[in-house]
Design an enzyme around this catalytic site. Structure first.
Site, mmCIF file in Angstrom:
data_model
loop_
_atom_site.group_PDB
_atom_site.id
_atom_site.type_symbol
_atom_site.label_atom_id
_atom_site.label_comp_id
_atom_site.label_asym_id
_atom_site.label_seq_id
_atom_site.Cartn_x
_atom_site.Cartn_y
_atom_site.Cartn_z
ATOM 1 N N ASP A 40 -41.762 -8.725 13.083
ATOM 2 C CA ASP A 40 -41.442 -7.394 13.603
ATOM 3 C C ASP A 40 -42.241 -6.352 12.814
ATOM 4 O O ASP A 40 -43.448 -6.343 12.910
ATOM 5 C CB ASP A 40 -39.939 -7.146 13.559
ATOM 6 N N HIS A 90 -59.762 -17.636 6.181
ATOM 7 C CA HIS A 90 -59.071 -17.690 4.897
ATOM 8 C C HIS A 90 -58.007 -16.613 4.745
ATOM 9 O O HIS A 90 -57.358 -16.513 3.704
ATOM 10 C CB HIS A 90 -60.110 -17.562 3.773
ATOM 11 N N LYS A 133 -54.581 -14.616 4.797
ATOM 12 C CA LYS A 133 -53.167 -15.004 4.704
ATOM 13 C C LYS A 133 -52.311 -13.752 4.911
ATOM 14 O O LYS A 133 -52.162 -12.913 4.024
ATOM 15 C CB LYS A 133 -52.851 -15.619 3.330
ATOM 16 N N ALA A 156 -51.072 -15.737 9.844
ATOM 17 C CA ALA A 156 -52.464 -16.145 9.646
ATOM 18 C C ALA A 156 -52.561 -16.874 8.316
ATOM 19 O O ALA A 156 -52.104 -16.364 7.289
ATOM 20 C CB ALA A 156 -53.386 -14.934 9.653
ATOM 21 N N SER A 157 -53.150 -18.058 8.337
ATOM 22 C CA SER A 157 -53.257 -18.873 7.129
ATOM 23 C C SER A 157 -54.443 -19.802 7.279
ATOM 24 O O SER A 157 -54.992 -19.969 8.379
ATOM 25 C CB SER A 157 -51.970 -19.675 6.926
ATOM 26 N N LEU A 158 -54.858 -20.408 6.173
ATOM 27 C CA LEU A 158 -55.918 -21.407 6.247
ATOM 28 C C LEU A 158 -55.433 -22.618 7.036
ATOM 29 O O LEU A 158 -56.139 -23.139 7.897
ATOM 30 C CB LEU A 158 -56.340 -21.812 4.832
ATOM 31 N N TYR A 159 -54.210 -23.049 6.747
ATOM 32 C CA TYR A 159 -53.655 -24.210 7.434
ATOM 33 C C TYR A 159 -52.144 -24.236 7.277
ATOM 34 O O TYR A 159 -51.566 -23.494 6.474
ATOM 35 C CB TYR A 159 -54.246 -25.505 6.878
ATOM 36 N N LEU A 160 -51.504 -25.078 8.064
ATOM 37 C CA LEU A 160 -50.081 -25.385 7.949
ATOM 38 C C LEU A 160 -49.972 -26.836 7.510
ATOM 39 O O LEU A 160 -50.548 -27.729 8.135
ATOM 40 C CB LEU A 160 -49.375 -25.187 9.297
ATOM 41 N N GLY A 161 -49.246 -27.065 6.428
ATOM 42 C CA GLY A 161 -49.093 -28.419 5.920
ATOM 43 C C GLY A 161 -48.244 -29.287 6.827
ATOM 44 O O GLY A 161 -47.720 -28.841 7.855
ATOM 45 N N THR A 162 -48.061 -30.558 6.433
ATOM 46 C CA THR A 162 -47.391 -31.530 7.308
ATOM 47 C C THR A 162 -46.144 -32.144 6.677
ATOM 48 O O THR A 162 -45.635 -33.154 7.169
ATOM 49 C CB THR A 162 -48.371 -32.661 7.678
ATOM 50 N N GLY A 163 -45.654 -31.545 5.596
ATOM 51 C CA GLY A 163 -44.488 -32.097 4.912
ATOM 52 C C GLY A 163 -43.170 -31.596 5.470
ATOM 53 O O GLY A 163 -43.109 -30.889 6.484
#
Length: 546
Positions: free
Chosen positions: A213, A206, A208, A110-117
């Site tokens: 497992d 928001h 994180k 769970a996160s705000l977003y996943l970056g694109t780099g």
């Protein structure tokens, strides 16, 4: 008092908790007057839980005094040897990759977003590789991957979190789930008129949490290259903790169930029969969301209480056997936990305010000569938190970002003025501290580190007379208006008696504060602290949005 014994009596009619902290002369609105009106309070006010602790004379000593948190949320007792405090973004990133590669049953992120780099792509590649191996090993994979992100932040730009994850959905449709939470407060004309990026101010997912497992990483860091390289945050690994991993899996599933589901063609849709967050009835949606999340919290709390009762009876029987048979039976008994984990959830859009209540109670009940080290990357405390800090007895050391390490420093457009707005808020708070002659008790410190930004949040509580903390809060909340009122947040209170873990937490705190300087009146006279008039005028109007 025994570890499982109630530390004090709770009065709880209709989820209403009674508490009477000492009156404070400086802030009359914080005082609770002992009078017959208190007897009518449950009838005159809405049934919103208000927690407070008993007079200190009734509190058990040390870490045991925080058992009251278990009246609201599940309490997970674990051994401190299962907890590791991380210190750097690189360590966090490498741990994520190792954990993904070794996962056998579940990966929940769970996160705000996943970056694109490139670094983010490497994480996605690790997920693909692990899913592929799981399929090859058994023909049908037992591994399930569940990813929860925010809809608005995850959809920003042409290349975004969604486009990064679609290949996984296409390749492993039965194993991968991607949920995109959309706040119910962004709807109608508001949703049509507010442009991209600005729509993220209304409310976000928001939280994180990263679990693999039975191993859980709790942090304030997002899944983006900055958080893997030069953006300082906090990170704690809970190893071999199945009950805690089950809880956060169920929590992410619950939020996922009321979120939009990403499809293989980059469209989104709600689960069948679920109320839509911005097209459906808002009240109905929020009630369903509240019910789903509270089911997770209450069922986990019931399970843990049953487990505690079973453990207590087993230990009693074990003691009896030991007295009869000597030390022969001792190898069969588990060691008593020396650390307790309390998940604190804050989802004001759904009417869930557990983190807010616990945080306010901790600030209220901190005794004279106790020390609280509080840190936030975005210093914009709620009025309630500010009043408690200024009106209570503990010493405070508040760590915040200097303008140069603020995440918005150098941003284009209006966002570029946000660091100046934080300077203005900081200056106002510092002026209030000085006006009340509290400079010795309440101290501000600014984090400064060349080439880095600052995103750490949480607190460490040192009881009076102790050189080590016995409690820390770690997770996603920033102690600001957004964290309390707009966004979905989660953190944990870690309470420990173990000196080695206390030392780890103390070293974590010291390492962060070593990169800081104490704020004084001269701080705001520096050229880089100049705040333009329009920023001063606008900040009071928009401070609840950032």
């Amino acid at each position: 008092l025994g570890l499982r014994d109630p530390a004090f009596l709770w009065v709880r009619p209709a989820a209403w908790f009674c508490l009477t902290p000492a009156p404070r002369k400086e802030f009359p609105h914080l005082s609770f007057h002992r009078s017959s009106w208190l007897l009518l309070a449950p009838l005159l006010t809405p049934p919103v839980p208000v927690i407070t602790a008993p007079p200190c004379s009734l509190c058990p000593e040390g870490a045991h005094r925080f058992q009251w948190i278990g009246n609201l949320v599940p309490e997970f007792g674990i051994s401190s040897s299962h907890i590791k405090v991380l210190s750097s973004p690189a360590e966090f990133y490498e741990l994520l990759k190792v954990q993904i590669k070794s996962a056998k049953q579940r990966v929940v992120m769970a996160s705000l977003y996943l970056g694109t780099g490139l670094l983010e792509q490497e994480l996605v590649d690790c997920l693909e590789e692990t899913l592929e191996k799981s399929l090859q090993a058994k023909g049908s994979s037992d591994l399930r991957v569940s990813i929860l992100l925010d809809y608005t932040r995850g959809s920003r730009g042409r290349k975004n979190s969604r486009t990064m994850l679609i290949p996984l959905l296409q390749r492993f449709p039965e194993q991968v789930r991607v949920s995109l939470f959309h706040t119910p407060n962004l709807r109608g004309l508001l949703r049509l008129l507010i442009p991209e990026r600005f729509n993220e101010t209304i409310g976000l997912q928001h939280i994180k949490v990263y679990l693999f497992d039975d191993n859980v990483i709790l942090s304030g860091a997002n899944l983006s290259d900055l958080y893997f390289t030069n953006r300082q945050d906090r990170y704690v690994l809970l190893q071999d903790s199945p009950e805690i991993a089950d809880f956060f899996t169920e929590l992410v599933d619950a939020i996922g169930d009321v979120s939009l589901q990403l499809q293989r063609d980059d469209t989104v849709q709600m689960m069948e029969g679920m109320v839509h967050p911005y097209q459906g009835d808002k009240v109905a949606y929020c009630e369903i969301a509240n019910r789903r999340v509270m089911e997770v919290i209450n069922s986990a709390r019931t399970r843990q209480e049953l487990l505690h009762a079973k453990t207590f009876h087993s230990s009693q029987q074990g003691s009896s056997l030991l007295s009869q048979k000597g030390s022969q039976a001792s190898g069969d008994l588990k060691p008593e936990p020396d650390t307790w984990i309390y998940p604190l959830i804050q989802m004001k859009p759904f009417g869930i305010q557990i983190d807010e209540m616990v945080t306010e109670t901790l600030l209220t009940e901190a005794e004279r000569d106790a020390r609280i080290y509080l840190t936030t990357g975005y210093f914009n405390l709620t009025q309630a938190y500010m009043d408690l800090i200024l009106g209570t007895r503990a010493e405070y050391r508040i760590l915040l970002a200097s303008p140069e390490v603020n995440g918005f420093f150098g941003a284009k457009g209006v966002a570029g003025a946000i660091p100046a707005a934080y300077v203005y808020i900081e200056h106002q708070f510092y002026s209030e501290v000085c006006y009340l002659h509290q400079q010795e008790r309440v101290q501000l410190q600014e984090y400064s580190r060349a080439g880095w930004t600052f995103h750490a949040k949480g607190l460490w509580l040192y009881l009076a007379g102790s050189d080590l903390p016995c409690l820390t809060l770690i997770g996603s909340p920033n102690f600001g208006y957004r964290s309390v009122h707009r966004d979905l947040e989660a953190q944990v209170a870690i309470v420990t008696e173990n000196k080695a873990l206390q030392q780890q937490l103390h070293q974590e705190q010291e390492q962060l504060y070593l990169c800081s300087g104490v704020v004084s009146s001269s701080t705001f006279e520096q050229p880089n602290r100049y705040v333009k008039l329009w920023v001063k005028l606008v900040t009071p109007l928009i401070k609840n949005f950032f």
